[in-house]
Design a protein around this motif. Sequence first.
Motif, PDB file in Angstrom:
ATOM      1  N   ASP A 288       1.436  -0.964  -0.123  1.00  0.00           N
ATOM      2  CA  ASP A 288       0.329   0.276   0.103  1.00  0.00           C
ATOM      3  C   ASP A 288       0.465   1.439   0.199  1.00  0.00           C
ATOM      4  O   ASP A 288       0.349   2.412   0.570  1.00  0.00           O
ATOM      5  N   GLU A 327      -8.314  -1.337 -11.462  1.00  0.00           N
ATOM      6  CA  GLU A 327      -9.363  -0.294 -11.303  1.00  0.00           C
ATOM      7  C   GLU A 327      -8.869   0.441  -9.665  1.00  0.00           C
ATOM      8  O   GLU A 327      -9.269   1.218  -9.398  1.00  0.00           O
ATOM      9  N   THR A 328      -7.856   0.133  -9.043  1.00  0.00           N
ATOM     10  CA  THR A 328      -7.146   0.354  -7.922  1.00  0.00           C
ATOM     11  C   THR A 328      -6.120   1.503  -8.583  1.00  0.00           C
ATOM     12  O   THR A 328      -5.558   1.307  -7.316  1.00  0.00           O
ATOM     13  N   ARG A 332      -3.789   4.472  -6.036  1.00  0.00           N
ATOM     14  CA  ARG A 332      -2.246   3.732  -5.589  1.00  0.00           C
ATOM     15  C   ARG A 332      -1.088   4.812  -5.696  1.00  0.00           C
ATOM     16  O   ARG A 332       0.074   4.666  -5.808  1.00  0.00           O
TER      17      ARG A 332
END
Length: 370
Positions: A288, A327-328, A332
Amino acid sequence: MTQNPLVSNSSAWVTDRPVELVVGTFEAGPPPEKRSWHVGIATGIGSLPGDSPDEAARMVAGELPDLPYLAELPDRGVGADMVGRTVGLLVDIFGEVVPSGWRVTRRPGRDTRRAKDFMEWDLDAATEQYAGADWVKIQVCGPWTLAAQVEVASGNRALVDEGAVDDLAASLVQGVLDHLAELGRRLPGTSFVVQLDEPAVPLVIAGALSTPSGFGTVRAVDRSRVGHVLESVTDALAAFPLIAHCCHPNAPLRLLKASGFGALSIDFTEIGTAAARLDPIGELVEADTTLLVGLLPGVEPKGRKKELKDWATPVLGTFDRLGFPRETLSGRVVPTPTCGLAGAGDDWALEAMKLSRELSRAFEDLPEGW
């Protein structure tokens, strides 16, 4: 005469008194309702062309309203460069410009005063243009790049003296805290992101920096020592979101992450397809870590005009190869130029910021066909 406890035994290093680190002079942290600085936004790296801080701040505020930054304007000359700008922030350590670059001095001279004046004008511009911003980013030289670029009295890089490196790191931290406190007074309600520029770290680790004679290289610094100094800085600045910027192709991503940075700023056009480059990126995404993905060149490219999708290709391809859902992306990555824009013309500097913002919007809802 009592030996200064923060001064190395080397006669090359000069400072008149210890740098007393005072952590906590400025309290930061967004209220719960504030939007996180790294979600669906774009920003710049640091430098812009020109010599007008008002014009630069106005342009940044207009194109990058979610995370405007205190732009560097090296075209103004001595004291406005990345190193001189940071020297002007140091506490109880001063510098002057000699033919080979910046050198530590015992007391402030005209070069240090010039750097402080430039910063004051930049702060005035930020006060005018960034009022009401949720977040503002600042950039300073990291401790290793500073030690690699600043000389001690002997003419050697401060890098060769462990005591000098430690003193510079402590002085840098206090200078940044004071700088942020001043920004906090000028921009009440605004929170701050701190970017440490460390383009020289790969050279420090590799022992690839030249000696003053130019006939040799400075000995390599052990990775654990590099990490220890970086961690001392990130620990002291832990109240703020921290970015490490290193656009070198061999940026030590794992080391920077382990040193306490929550976000890394890298040139994504250099990632390529090799596993040695891709694996650290995958680890960062899984942890992350926010990635400031450099996608727009620092100078206007030649040839045909690219479509927005073309600029996004390096990061889309990297995510596809690593198996992360597109989609992330928005949560990020933060689109940016690959490095500073001081070498660009005004038109491309403006265009690069616009494209960065358009990419951030596109990543929130990828257009069909991407």
